[in-house]
Structures are given as C-alpha cells and as structure tokens.
Design an enzyme around this catalytic site. Structure first.
Site, short mmCIF file in Angstrom:
data_model
loop_
_atom_site.label_atom_id
_atom_site.label_comp_id
_atom_site.label_asym_id
_atom_site.label_seq_id
_atom_site.Cartn_x
_atom_site.Cartn_y
_atom_site.Cartn_z
N ASP A 4 0.48 6.55 -4.32
CA ASP A 4 -0.67 6.16 -5.14
C ASP A 4 -1.00 7.22 -6.19
OD1 ASP A 4 -0.91 3.88 -3.66
OD2 ASP A 4 -2.80 4.39 -2.72
N HIS B 141 0.85 -1.19 0.00
CA HIS B 141 0.00 0.00 0.00
C HIS B 141 0.89 1.24 0.00
CE1 HIS B 141 -4.04 -1.53 0.13
NE2 HIS B 141 -3.77 -2.33 1.15
#
Length: 393
Positions: A168, A138
């Site tokens: 991200d 992540h």
C-alpha cells in the site's frame, strides 16, 4: 513559506491508505489538495480506532492539510462541479477499480476533453490491464502474489503479516507520488498531460530487489531464512534476558569484530564471514545465548558508544522519544480546529528552504464544500439548492 509543490492543485478521490498517504506527502510539500468524498459512503478510515475526542487518529493524520468537498457523483450536478474543478485542479488522484470513474462520468478521457493538460493518477491493486484488473485485494494479497511473502518469515511458522502495509505505502503511495511528479515534469517540458497507471502488485513485485534479480538472472529461488538478510544469517533479532529485543546487522568485518567484542566472544567474528548455512545457524545460536545473559538496559548501555550496526528494537512509545527522532523533528503539533493541537508524524522529507507549518488535521466530510463552490462562482442560493437536493454535503 509555501513549499516546493505550491504550484500543484490536486483533486483526490481516494480513500483508505494508499492514495491518502500519497496526497498527504504532496500536501505537506505545499500542494493544494481537495478531497472529493461521498456524502453517503464514508471513508472507513474515519471510523478506524483509536480516536482522539471522537476523531480517528489515522484519518486526522492521513488527511492533514487537505480540504474536503462532499459530492454525490451519481448526480449530474455533482459531475458538473468536478468538470469545473479540473479546469484549475489539473491533477486527479483516484483509487477506484478500473472503469468506475468512467461510469461516473469523471474518467480520464471525459476530464481530459475539458483539460488536455490533465494528469490523472490511478492507483489500483492490479493495474488497469491484465486478468486481475477487476479483482479485489488488500496489502497482504499483493505481497503474496508478488513473491515478497514467500521469503519473508520463519520456516517453522510461515510468512509474516507485516505491521507496515508495504504494498500500500511503498507500492501505491510512494510510486504514486513518483509517477505523478514525473508526469508533472513531462508536462512542464511538453505541455502534455497523461494518465499514470500505478498497480500496487506491480510495485510490490519491483520491491523484490536483490532476491528478484537473483532469481531472474541466475535462477536462485529465495526461501524463508535462506538468505543473508531474511534470517539465513546472523543478521537478525535477538531476545534479551528480560524479554526485549536487539537488532544485529553487523555484516561488514569491522562491525562484526566490534559486536563480538561487546558480547564477550571475539572469536566469533571470523565465523560471521562464512557462507555456509549450517555455520550461520550455529553462530546465531551462540549469539542468542550471549544476549540472553543480560537485560535490555545493560545491552543498551554496552552498545551505546559502539558503531557496530546494533540497535535496540523500540516500541513506538520509545521510538517517538528517541534522541534521533526528536533531533530530526519527526513529531509535530498540528492544529485541530478547536484551539488545541494533536501530535502527529511529520513529513519525513527535509528541504533547506523549509516546509510550511501544518495547517490542520483531517477535515470533516464536506467541511469545505460551500467554500469551494463559492470559489467556482456559485451563489449562496445555488449552494443551498445543491445541499437541499443532497448533491453536496
């Protein structure tokens, strides 16, 4: 008005944040984006709170202006639909781990055989190669491994979990769009398609910018609060008497002079130029004491007409109402599909020719399945048969 990317047709297999934010930018700029979703494995953003009348606000925003077709890619009939689609939707955006799309029969080589001009953008945590290619991750993991977190935080409390998903968005999304558009330009000149490999860790590593350049060229290891821009100087946040915060970025002498005059300590201006760590920390303590003598509103009034790179830290509730945000049109009203509208963040890129108005919030799973299949030439009976067999939803 169609937008500068109106000629692009994109099949988006991505979920969660990186791919969907990338395709949101593309859709806002006029590209036709068709999400290919699983009818049984939900994109978890769809259930992410908070909800607006049962619809996730995050999903409604991230998937604005996109259509949705729900296909069970484990079924050959669904794979056949994708193969028909790539004859027209000649850009694919996907976010699975390496090899997953190949196993489903819709990997780059399989689809390239149907459309040699295909551009195939793969966004992953660690890329298509390397020992971590199959490893889960992540945003926080990518920033940690890329070195970014090592000098982002406070020495006494450690690294900070950022409120914005930097790897991200800044890594996967923006670099994904950049790579996709570069491949489009290449195709326009050569007629060749290609696969674009975007690793969020790679991109996060490149975002080290000045600190990374300093280490690689000079061997200077960045650490928390030991650089001018990460808390090692007076460039920082300061608490007001009533518990709110101000950002101070008065690095240049002319800005520092104005700043120090407003806080009532003009004598501190010369000290802002010192490169000694102990001098900077002492200066920060004096600035902190000065800020704690007045309330937030008082400081806002004092700095309003001063061009010193000093601004209040605003919560979102105040940021969306700020005159600069309002003047730039960064909040838009997007049709919900039920006659009402939802407030969302606008596309941040402005064009002199303008952009098309937002069409709708994120669609329901498979909302456009039948519509898309009819465009491919499927009859009502064929669509009904695929629905009955749960190939589509």
């Amino acid at each position: 008005m169609k937008g500068p990317l109106a000629s692009l047709k994109i099949l988006d297999f991505s979920t969660l944040l990186p791919g969907p934010f990338a395709s949101l930018l593309l859709a806002d700029m006029g590209a036709e984006v068709l999400r290919v979703e699983s009818p049984s494995r939900m994109d978890l953003v769809r259930v992410l709170p908070p909800h607006d009348d049962g619809v996730s606000a995050s999903h409604a925003y991230l998937n604005r202006n996109k259509r949705s077709i729900a296909l069970d890619l484990k079924r050959p009939e669904a794979v056949e639909v994708v193969k028909q689609l790539v004859r027209e939707y000649d850009i694919v955006l996907e976010q699975f781990r390496p090899g997953v799309m190949d196993k489903l029969g819709v990997g780059y080589e399989a689809l390239k055989a149907i459309n040699p001009k295909l551009i195939y953008v793969s966004i992953t945590g660690y890329g298509q190669t390397g020992p971590y290619r199959d490893r889960a991750g992540h945003d926080i993991n990518y920033l940690a491994l890329a070195g970014v977190a090592s000098y982002t935080g406070r020495r006494d409390t450690g690294p900070l979990p950022l409120g914005v998903q930097l790897a991200d968005l800044g890594g996967g999304s923006l670099h994904g769009v950049m790579g996709l558009l570069a491949a489009v330009i290449h195709r326009q000149h050569t007629g060749e398609g290609q696969q674009v490999d975007v690793s969020m860790t790679d991109c996060a590593f490149s975002l080290n910018g000045m600190a990374g350049a300093g280490y690689l060229a000079c061997g200077v290891e960045p650490d928390m609060e030991n650089q001018a821009l990460n808390g090692g100087s007076f460039y920082d946040y300061y608490r007001t008497r009533d518990g709110r915060w101000f950002s101070v970025g008065s690095l240049e002498p002319q800005f520092m002079q104005q700043f120090c005059a407003v806080i009532g300590h003009p004598e501190l201006a010369a000290r802002g130029l010192s490169l000694k760590a102990e001098d900077q920390q002492a200066l920060k303590r004096e600035i902190a004491v000065a800020f704690e003598k007045r309330d937030f509103a008082d400081w806002c009034e004092r700095f309003a007409a001063v061009d010193a790179c000093v601004e209040p830290m605003l919560p979102l509730s105040e940021a969306v109402e700020h005159p600069q945000i309002q003047a730039r049109g960064l909040v838009v009203e997007v049709p919900r599909g039920d006659g009402r509208k939802q407030r969302q963040m606008a596309c941040p890129i402005r064009f002199s020719a303008g952009l098309p108005e937002p069409k709708h919030i994120g669609a329901a799973v498979g909302e456009h399945s039948a519509e898309v299949l009819h465009e491919l030439g499927y009859s009502e009976a064929q669509v009904a048969e695929l629905k009955a067999a749960k190939v589509i939803a």
